[in-house]
Design a protein around this motif. Structure first.
Motif, PDB file in Angstrom:
ATOM      1  N   ARG A  15     -19.237  10.595  40.040  1.00 18.97           N
ATOM      2  CA  ARG A  15     -19.442  10.427  38.607  1.00 18.97           C
ATOM      3  C   ARG A  15     -20.347  11.532  38.076  1.00 18.97           C
ATOM      4  NH1 ARG A  15     -20.405   4.533  36.625  1.00 18.97           N
ATOM      5  NH2 ARG A  15     -18.316   4.542  37.472  1.00 18.97           N
ATOM      6  N   SER A  19     -23.100  10.772  32.793  1.00 19.07           N
ATOM      7  CA  SER A  19     -22.489   9.500  32.403  1.00 19.07           C
ATOM      8  C   SER A  19     -23.577   8.451  32.244  1.00 19.07           C
ATOM      9  CB  SER A  19     -21.501   9.040  33.469  1.00 19.07           C
ATOM     10  OG  SER A  19     -20.420   9.934  33.541  1.00 19.07           O
ATOM     11  N   CYS A  26     -17.627   7.703  31.151  1.00 21.31           N
ATOM     12  CA  CYS A  26     -17.825   8.237  32.493  1.00 21.31           C
ATOM     13  C   CYS A  26     -16.666   9.131  32.907  1.00 21.31           C
ATOM     14  CB  CYS A  26     -17.960   7.102  33.502  1.00 21.31           C
ATOM     15  SG  CYS A  26     -19.364   6.048  33.173  1.00 21.31           S
TER      16      CYS A  26
END
Length: 68
Positions: A15, A19, A26
């Motif tokens: 990720r 985010s 995300c």
């Protein structure tokens, strides 16, 4: 440029550090594909992924860094 089919079933997604922790907005990328950067929406992990040429991804990320 068109790429041959890429099997992302065993990709290790990470990720974005930008985010938020609430699960929204995300972006995830996978690093183990030479010349390509697969990108997907973490809210839809079984949905489509974009395959971005690595050079274009680097340009994109560098332009974001220049904005901060």
């Amino acid at each position: 440029m068109r790429h041959a089919a890429v099997d992302l079933s065993s990709a290790h997604w990470r990720r974005s550090s930008y985010s938020n922790s609430n699960g929204g907005e995300c972006v995830e990328v996978a690093d183990e594909f030479p010349g390509l950067v697969p990108v997907r929406d973490s809210k839809n992990p079984h949905g489509p992924a974009l395959l971005i040429p690595a050079a274009a991804w680097t340009t994109f990320v560098d332009s974001l860094k220049d904005q901060s």
